[in-house]
Structure formats: structure tokens, C-alpha cells
Design a protein around this motif. Structure first.
Motif, PDB file in Angstrom:
ATOM      1  N   TYR A  24       0.829  -1.205   0.000  1.00  0.00           N
ATOM      2  CA  TYR A  24       0.000   0.000   0.000  1.00  0.00           C
ATOM      3  C   TYR A  24       0.863   1.253   0.000  1.00  0.00           C
ATOM      4  O   TYR A  24       0.608   2.207  -0.748  1.00  0.00           O
ATOM      5  CB  TYR A  24      -0.921  -0.011   1.223  1.00  0.00           C
ATOM      6  N   SER A  38      -1.082   8.981   3.866  1.00  0.00           N
ATOM      7  CA  SER A  38      -1.929   7.795   4.054  1.00  0.00           C
ATOM      8  C   SER A  38      -2.730   7.877   5.349  1.00  0.00           C
ATOM      9  O   SER A  38      -3.778   7.228   5.480  1.00  0.00           O
ATOM     10  CB  SER A  38      -1.062   6.532   4.072  1.00  0.00           C
ATOM     11  N   PHE A  44      -6.123   2.886   6.201  1.00  0.00           N
ATOM     12  CA  PHE A  44      -4.700   2.761   6.526  1.00  0.00           C
ATOM     13  C   PHE A  44      -4.502   2.719   8.042  1.00  0.00           C
ATOM     14  O   PHE A  44      -3.715   1.907   8.550  1.00  0.00           O
ATOM     15  CB  PHE A  44      -3.910   3.918   5.927  1.00  0.00           C
ATOM     16  N   ILE A 125      -4.767   0.457  -7.389  1.00  0.00           N
ATOM     17  CA  ILE A 125      -4.869  -0.590  -6.367  1.00  0.00           C
ATOM     18  C   ILE A 125      -5.383  -1.892  -6.981  1.00  0.00           C
ATOM     19  O   ILE A 125      -6.511  -1.946  -7.469  1.00  0.00           O
ATOM     20  CB  ILE A 125      -5.817  -0.151  -5.238  1.00  0.00           C
ATOM     21  N   LEU A 129      -5.241  -6.423  -3.227  1.00  0.00           N
ATOM     22  CA  LEU A 129      -4.877  -5.467  -2.180  1.00  0.00           C
ATOM     23  C   LEU A 129      -6.127  -4.793  -1.620  1.00  0.00           C
ATOM     24  O   LEU A 129      -6.215  -4.556  -0.399  1.00  0.00           O
ATOM     25  CB  LEU A 129      -3.920  -4.420  -2.750  1.00  0.00           C
ATOM     26  N   MET A 133      -7.283  -4.944   2.324  1.00  0.00           N
ATOM     27  CA  MET A 133      -7.555  -3.763   3.150  1.00  0.00           C
ATOM     28  C   MET A 133      -8.987  -3.728   3.673  1.00  0.00           C
ATOM     29  O   MET A 133      -9.234  -3.235   4.769  1.00  0.00           O
ATOM     30  CB  MET A 133      -7.283  -2.489   2.345  1.00  0.00           C
TER      31      MET A 133
END
Length: 233
Positions: A24, A38, A44, A125, A129, A133
Motif C-alpha cells: 500500500y 496515508s 490505513f 490498487i 490489495l 484492506m
């Protein structure tokens, strides 16, 4: 007996979070170059919370193995402190924030993805991923809850801590908007100021509900497990 020892599962989950965070942070996204980087995204922040939490779990596992059989009250006292911190993190941060991120992201995504995850982000992205997340967070934390009993704090104290986190993030989001003139999430750009107040209030209520659900689920899992053990005896 479990097919995979819980200690091994925790190490695997921790390594997966390290991988997700590294990938990321390596993304070349314009939003990462603006004020707050982020850290203005709850996703995040949640990934960092989960990584720290599972890192603490692994530390406790290693400490337990190293101190096993040792007759040291000081070591036992330090280990109990770590376990208390782990349980607090599970109750107040890891489960409610993780469940909140998964629930709100996919609810808004299914309603209108442009409100929370514009199609443009697909260029930056990869799908795996995105799921790392916004999807696997919940099963990972439920696995931890299922394999280890966690003592929850008094509900009033727990809810107060969760509310404090929620309000803190809302204030941070407003500050980022004050500095940059841009809201972190597209949905906030599309609604009126009064609607934003209602939205923030609703989101605070949702994260509090997630806290209570976590407490109930933890109690159900371990009360049920205890009952089965008693019946087996």
C-alpha cells in the motif's frame, strides 16, 4: 485439537499485514502526496491498528514460551500487563474499527462505489490489495477471537474509548478539509453541512454498535465453548 496452532495463525496474519502495508505504501497515488498522506484514510489507520495488535499477540506468544516453567513473579506480572493491553486493543480498536471499515466500505461500495472508492482507484490498487484492506480484516480478527479468550472492559468504559477514537478521527478529517479544502471521502463532498453532521453522528453510532457486537460475540464464543467442555466432562 486445532488443525493449525493459534500461534502459527497469528504469525501468518501478522506477515500478511506487513505485506499489505508495504504494498500500500509503495503505491504511487496522488492522495498519498497531499497533506496527511496515508494517515488521513481510516483504512490505513485500521491496517496499522491490526498490525500492531497481531504484533502484540505474537510478542505475548513468544514471551509465554520463553517464560514457561520459569519461577519469576516479575516476568508473570509483565506478561499479564501485555495480555491486558492485548485484550483492551481487541475490544476497543481491533474489532470495532476493523468491523466498521469492512461494513461501511462495502455498504457504500455496493450502493455507489464513487462515494467511497472511485473507479479511478482500480488503476492504482489491485483487487487482491483492495480485499486485503477491506475484506480479510474481519475474518482475521474473528479467527483471533475464536482462538483466544479476551477480557472486555466495562461496557461504559469501552464505549467511551471507542467514541473518543471516532470523534478524534472525525476531527482529524475536518482538519484535513480545513487545510486542503478537500474532503477525504467523496461522499462528504456530495452532502450538505447538516447532512455531514448527521453522517458523522451515524458513523459514530455504527462503530459503537460494532463494539457491542464484538463484546456479545466474544461472550457467546467462550460461553458456548465452556458449556461444551462441561458437557464433555
Amino acid at each position: 485439537m486445532a488443525l493449525i496452532p493459534s500461534q502459527v495463525l497469528r504469525v501468518a496474519i501478522l506477515l500478511s499485514y506487513f505485506s499489505i502495508l508495504c504494498h500500500y505504501k509503495a503505491l504511487d497515488m496522488p492522495a498519498h502526496q497531499t497533506y496527511g498522506g496515508s494517515w488521513k484514510f481510516l483504512t490505513f489507520i485500521d491496517l496499522v491498528i491490526q498490525a500492531v495488535f497481531f504484533g502484540l499477540c505474537v510478542l505475548i506468544d513468544v514471551s509465554s514460551l520463553l517464560t514457561k516453567g520459569a519461577d519469576s513473579r516479575e516476568q508473570e506480572r509483565q506478561l499479564k500487563k501485555l495480555i491486558g493491553l492485548r485484550d483492551w486493543m481487541m475490544a476497543v480498536l481491533a474489532f470495532p474499527v476493523g468491523a466498521f471499515v469492512v461494513f461501511t466500505f462495502w455498504t457504500l461500495y455496493l450502493y455507489d462505489r464513487e462515494l467511497v472508492y472511485p473507479k479511478l482507484l482500480d488503476n492504482f490498487i489491485p483487487q487482491w490489495l483492495n480485499h486485503g484492506m477491506h475484506t480479510t480484516v474481519l475474518p482475521f480478527i474473528i479467527i483471533e477471537m475464536r482462538t483466544t479468550h479476551h477480557n472486555y472492559p466495562r461496557r461504559s468504559w469501552g464505549l467511551a474509548a471507542v467514541c473518543l477514537f471516532g470523534v478524534g478521527y472525525i476531527l482529524w478529517t475536518c482538519w484535513v478539509h480545513q487545510v486542503t479544502g478537500v474532503w477525504v471521502y467523496p461522499v462528504l463532498e456530495r452532502i450538505t453541512p447538516l447532512a455531514r453532521v448527521a453522517f458523522f453522528s451515524a458513523m459514530t453510532a455504527v462503530i459503537c454498535i460494532m463494539y457491542v457486537l464484538g463484546e456479545i460475540l466474544n461472550g457467546y464464543i467462550w460461553d458456548h465453548t465452556h458449556t461444551e467442555k462441561v458437557k464433555g466432562e
